[in-house]
Design an enzyme around this catalytic site. Sequence first.
Site, short mmCIF file in Angstrom:
data_model
loop_
_atom_site.label_atom_id
_atom_site.label_comp_id
_atom_site.label_asym_id
_atom_site.label_seq_id
_atom_site.Cartn_x
_atom_site.Cartn_y
_atom_site.Cartn_z
N ILE A 41 20.65 -3.99 0.93
CA ILE A 41 20.40 -2.80 1.74
C ILE A 41 20.06 -1.58 0.88
CG2 ILE A 41 22.77 -1.88 1.84
CD1 ILE A 41 22.39 -1.65 4.91
N HIS A 44 28.40 -13.47 -4.37
CA HIS A 44 26.96 -13.25 -4.24
C HIS A 44 26.31 -13.14 -5.61
CE1 HIS A 44 28.99 -9.33 -4.07
NE2 HIS A 44 27.96 -8.83 -4.73
P1 5GP Z 1 28.43 -5.84 -5.67
O1 5GP Z 1 28.59 -4.52 -6.34
O2 5GP Z 1 29.61 -6.20 -4.81
O3 5GP Z 1 28.06 -6.93 -6.63
O4 5GP Z 1 27.15 -5.69 -4.75
C1 5GP Z 1 27.21 -5.58 -3.37
C2 5GP Z 1 25.80 -5.33 -2.90
O5 5GP Z 1 25.77 -5.48 -1.49
C3 5GP Z 1 25.28 -3.93 -3.20
O6 5GP Z 1 24.09 -4.03 -3.99
C4 5GP Z 1 25.02 -3.33 -1.83
O7 5GP Z 1 23.86 -2.52 -1.78
C5 5GP Z 1 24.89 -4.55 -0.94
N1 5GP Z 1 25.32 -4.34 0.43
C6 5GP Z 1 26.48 -3.75 0.83
N2 5GP Z 1 26.56 -3.76 2.17
C7 5GP Z 1 25.43 -4.36 2.63
C8 5GP Z 1 24.95 -4.66 3.94
O8 5GP Z 1 25.56 -4.37 4.96
N3 5GP Z 1 23.74 -5.29 4.03
C9 5GP Z 1 23.04 -5.64 2.91
N4 5GP Z 1 21.86 -6.25 3.11
N5 5GP Z 1 23.46 -5.37 1.66
C10 5GP Z 1 24.66 -4.75 1.52
#
Ligand code: 5GP
Length: 117
Positions: free
Chosen positions: A31, A100
């Site tokens: 997102i 992820h």
């Molecule tokens: P992390 O920091 O946990 O590795 O990355 C989480 C990722 O999830 C971030 O890059 C953030 O932009 C993405 N993200 C968070 N909430 C959402 C959402 O509701 N939809 C999508 N498509 N991405 C999300």
Amino acid sequence: MTDCIFCKIVNGEIPAEVVYNGTNVTAFRDINPVAPVHILIVPSRHIDDIRDPRAFEDDVLKEMIQVANQVADMEGVAESGYRLLVNYGPDANLVVPHLHLHLIGGRPLGPMVTRQA
Ligand code: 5GP
Ligand code: ZN
């Protein structure tokens, strides 16, 4: 997991631009992209993070990487190159506790981690 945002995306309960929809693995656009291509590859069933033993069952991580390579082909970055990364814990800024893989590409990405002064 009922309250997990990525489980909700996999189940279609909240919208996302899904680019791959498989039984074991799902991929959708981040997102808040940091590059022209920024896609999250997730197991379709809930796994907490890279240290969760379930990540090592059923070849799920292997399939996630295979899907990442396939999506990179679809997105046209296989030749220019891309980065696959997994965050874990506060120093790495893990925000969403559903395993992820970030697939990032479409521009020169520079050094992997910026050195601190
Ligand atoms: P992390 O920091 O946990 O590795 O990355 C989480 C990722 O999830 C971030 O890059 C953030 O932009 C993405 N993200 C968070 N909430 C959402 C959402 O509701 N939809 C999508 N498509 N991405 C999300
Ligand atoms: Zn989940």
